[in-house]
Design an enzyme around this catalytic site. Sequence first.
Site: not given
Length: 515
Positions: A180, A276, A310
Amino acid sequence: MTKASGNLADLLSGTFDPLHKKASDGIPLFNMYVDGSWSNSSDGATVDVDTPIDNSIIARVPQASQRDVERAVASAHDNWQKIRDIPGIERVEIFHLTARLLQEHEEDFVNTLMLEAGKPPKDAAGEVHAVIDRLKLVMEEARKIFGEYLPGDWSEDTLGKFALVIREPVGIVAAISPFNYPLFIGATKIIPALLAGNAVVSKPSVENPLSMLLFARLLEKAGIPEGALNVVTGSGGKVGEALVSSDKVALVTFTGSTEIGRRVVQAAGIKRLHLELGGKGMAVVLDDADLQLAAKRCVEGSLKNAGQRCDAISAILVVESVADRFVELLVEEVDKWKAGDPRDESVKVGPVINSAAAERIHGLVQDAVEKGAILLKGGTYSGCTYAPTVLDKVPLTARIAWEETFGPVATIMRVRDEDEAIMVGKESRYGLDSCVFTNSFYKMWKMAKRLQVGEVTINDLPRHGVGYFPFGGSKESGVGREGVGYSIDEMTNLKTIVFNLEPGQLGKTRRIHNM
Ligand code: NAP
């Protein structure tokens, strides 16, 4: 699949010539960066990189084999000392030079990010600028690589002694990044790892590995020693797993989904892990909020980068008494976000990463509608472009109430008050971000303390990696923190060196005590 109309290689400046050559069908074949040279995979296998704009192939990259991964790790191992030997101030200089090179080559990166990730040029430029900021801030990070002096005179057992606690590089860092933010996330791993004196093997997403290869080229030009940085390409199942399970790797810094994060944990064995992972960012809009501000920021948080963040606002919990007015304002705001081909300057929502992602998002929207949600806008897609969508009155039974959306959908759930919002947050398996819109200081504080997440933003959308603010998750959203300085904590080991002063008659404290 068809060939891309705009050939990426023709758009790149000469700096990147060593990275690619044209195949007989006109598609550029990019090399990966292993042991200080730009090369294909050892068995010649490649993988297509296509653009989500029209699904055409824009490039091919090597599909690294197990042998290639081993070679990259061995090179990092053999050349680790080279980066350690560079005085800190010179390492800082290398990154400042990289920042200047990135500034000069901004257009190369914007074009690459637009084609490989479908980003509108303004968003692509934002990603490049964020990396430039990060490169400029390395001096701040460098301050974290100091140590501590600990006196021994606080305990009978350590009288006459003292300790130095120093920070040392961990060794070889495997840096695995998602699709992303293909440049920014990889860069935020590579920069602090090298700054702290580690060697790195980076593995970008198979969907869009090109901007990371370009970035490695700039680091090479700026003076990172050969072998201290390697970039291997190919699909995660093979390349990522070979990297993660290597005994020579000391730390895996992984950003990606919770599902793959779990696989990483299983494959890694005994080594440091920095994870993460996924999120389900919640925005809570309370009855005293500035509704105009809340609507504007909730739309940006839901639609920016086509919702593929996210830290996206993935669920909006609005208090019932102000919900109708809020929804009205939100729908007006969504109308300002045009979706389509990112090469069209008026487009703010580009395509999602691939057709499978568009189908997955559609499945979540349909499920919500079947369970009673009201579809106020969107709910359709063409190719990889998903129309900005608004779902109101989403029931807690809908999958989209709990699953990461990763698409341009504003999911509105109505709640009685802040306590009900806190209860919903508690039930979530994710704990990455939340934001709260309120003008009451006491409610801000109450929500900030009660929400079990890594970051709470008051009166704005959550944003990762901006400025000095650290970020990272709790619950199934991850382990560890990233950010200027904070990443250094993850990428260094503490070593305690104890000095016994008594043999040299220097332990005066004990002598006086014993008299
Ligand atoms: P993903 O499917 O989990 O992939 C992430 C990376 O892991 C890719 O490079 C992938 O390679 C690689 N990989 C796949 N299987 C692997 C394995 N078995 N071992 C090691 N590596 C493996 O995630 P994504 O779809 O690219 O990205 C979206 C996800 O990332 C979302 O869940 C989002 O929330 C999360 N994310 C989190 C943060 C954060 O800060 N918490 C930031 C950004 C994104 P291939 O591409 O080659 O398969």
